[in-house]
Scaffold this active site. Structure first.
Site, PDB file in Angstrom:
ATOM      1  N   ASP A 149     -10.551  -5.997  -4.478  1.00  0.00           N
ATOM      2  CA  ASP A 149     -11.299  -7.261  -4.619  1.00  0.00           C
ATOM      3  C   ASP A 149     -12.750  -6.980  -4.260  1.00  0.00           C
ATOM      4  OD1 ASP A 149     -11.842  -8.155  -1.594  1.00  0.00           O
ATOM      5  OD2 ASP A 149      -9.876  -7.205  -1.719  1.00  0.00           O
ATOM      6  N   GLY A 188     -11.881  -4.064   0.178  1.00  0.00           N
ATOM      7  CA  GLY A 188     -12.796  -4.938  -0.556  1.00  0.00           C
ATOM      8  C   GLY A 188     -14.022  -4.131  -0.953  1.00  0.00           C
ATOM      9  N   MET A 245      -9.613  -2.927   7.218  1.00  0.00           N
ATOM     10  CA  MET A 245      -9.296  -3.431   8.549  1.00  0.00           C
ATOM     11  C   MET A 245      -8.647  -2.398   9.484  1.00  0.00           C
ATOM     12  SD  MET A 245      -8.057  -7.229   7.254  1.00  0.00           S
ATOM     13  CE  MET A 245      -7.952  -7.961   8.860  1.00  0.00           C
ATOM     14  N   GLU A 246      -8.644  -1.118   9.103  1.00  0.00           N
ATOM     15  CA  GLU A 246      -7.949  -0.130   9.948  1.00  0.00           C
ATOM     16  C   GLU A 246      -8.666   1.225  10.094  1.00  0.00           C
ATOM     17  OE1 GLU A 246      -6.309  -1.428   7.137  1.00  0.00           O
ATOM     18  OE2 GLU A 246      -5.301  -3.055   8.195  1.00  0.00           O
ATOM     19  N   GLU A 301       0.836  -1.212   0.000  1.00  0.00           N
ATOM     20  CA  GLU A 301       0.000   0.000   0.000  1.00  0.00           C
ATOM     21  C   GLU A 301       0.868   1.258   0.000  1.00  0.00           C
ATOM     22  OE1 GLU A 301      -4.140  -1.163   2.233  1.00  0.00           O
ATOM     23  OE2 GLU A 301      -2.426  -0.878   3.525  1.00  0.00           O
TER      24      GLU A 301
HETATM   25  N1  ADE Z   1      -8.702  -5.094   2.282  1.00  0.00           N
HETATM   26  C1  ADE Z   1      -8.713  -5.387   0.974  1.00  0.00           C
HETATM   27  N2  ADE Z   1      -9.669  -6.286   0.693  1.00  0.00           N
HETATM   28  C2  ADE Z   1     -10.280  -6.571   1.866  1.00  0.00           C
HETATM   29  C3  ADE Z   1     -11.332  -7.430   2.225  1.00  0.00           C
HETATM   30  N3  ADE Z   1     -11.946  -8.187   1.315  1.00  0.00           N
HETATM   31  N4  ADE Z   1     -11.701  -7.482   3.535  1.00  0.00           N
HETATM   32  C4  ADE Z   1     -11.075  -6.718   4.450  1.00  0.00           C
HETATM   33  N5  ADE Z   1     -10.064  -5.895   4.155  1.00  0.00           N
HETATM   34  C5  ADE Z   1      -9.670  -5.813   2.874  1.00  0.00           C
END
Ligand code: ADE
Length: 288
Positions: free
Chosen positions: A245, A108, A221-222, A42
């Protein structure tokens, strides 16, 4: 008697000693933007863009201190997840007293209209894994501030000025077209809801739940962990995420294929945000 002496000393300290820097969290005189991401992929485009970087290390965490578009910046890697993000946010604020913090990374996609390379500027962020899990499912609740013991809202919102700067920067950048199986497409930039939790989501069921319960556009996640610490320490923040994704069956595979592209796009927007911040007149920076 000892108790009385303690109370007198405490009263003296409260009245006469200056507050600890982290308690005021006033920015240093030269504006400073701290940018962080969870892992190296990143951050690579940002590390490449900084000029004159010097490395500083605090508690084993490495900070690249330099200039970006003429502005003082610090770029660092927090590690993955909410605890790491919260720790690095607190450390950055305590030690460097930045004017603002920006999380720059990938996410995501939850909104079905988002595809790899698209960008979400968080207009709101929420922790999707904080709350009550009952037989009826997950009830997301706001966290409580350890300082005031008041409950935070479920959705935290960035400073309106900083959000406006991010939107303006989004209108200025020219992201590269993306080759897809269906031909070329131009990446979109939206303002939206970013959901944060300590889970890599690769589940259509969880994805549907995040969309329904929170109106999430993207999951990561942050972001909300950084936002919560910034709220308590009174520092403006932004979360910039580009889609790697679709948080479904193919998420892990897509993550491998699109992380570099998504990281590049998130960094491109973040760099333009820093350029816009650097170009703002001093009066505007002071909120006049
Ligand atoms: N960061 C990138 N893709 C993610 C996902 N599918 N879930 C959580 N954090 C992510």
């Amino acid at each position: 008697m000892r108790r009385t002496v303690h109370l007198v000393l405490l009263a003296f300290a409260t009245v006469f000693l200056p507050p600890h820097p982290a308690e005021t969290a006033e920015p240093t005189s030269a504006p400073l933007t701290c940018i962080f991401g969870a892992f190296d992929d990143e951050l690579t485009p940002l590390y490449q863009a900084i000029t004159g970087p010097k490395e500083e290390v605090l508690h084993g965490i490495h900070f690249a201190v330099g200039k970006l578009k003429g502005r003082n910046v610090i770029v660092c890697r927090s590690g993955i997840g909410k605890v790491n993000a919260a720790m690095v946010t607190a450390l950055l604020v305590q030690h460097y007293r930045p004017s603002e913090l920006i999380f720059c990374g990938i996410a995501g996609g939850i909104n079905p209209d988002l595809h790899p390379g698209d960008i979400v500027i968080a207009a709101k962020t929420a922790q999707h894994d904080f709350g009550n899990l009952t037989a009826e499912g997950m009830e997301v609740r706001g966290t409580k501030s350890p300082m005031t013991w008041l409950r935070n809202p479920v959705f935290l919102e960035p400073d309106a000025r900083l959000l406006a700067v991010a939107e303006a920067a989004g209108n200025r950048i020219k992201l590269a077209d993306i080759e897809t199986a269906k031909g070329k497409r131009h990446p979109r930039i939206i303002k939206g809801v970013v959901a944060t939790g300590d889970i890599f989501v690769a589940s259509p069921a969880k994805k549907a739940e995040l969309r329904k319960a929170l109106g999430a556009d993207a999951v990561e996640m942050e972001g909300a962990a950084m936002a919560q610490v910034c709220r308590d320490l009174r520092v403006p923040w932004l979360v910039i995420r580009s889609i790697s994704d679709s948080a479904d069956h193919n998420a892990l595979q897509d993550f491998d294929s699109f992380t570099a592209l998504a990281a590049q796009n998130a960094a491109q927007l973040t760099i333009e945000i820093v350029a816009q911040l650097a170009a703002r007149p001093a009066a505007e920076r002071a909120g006049k």
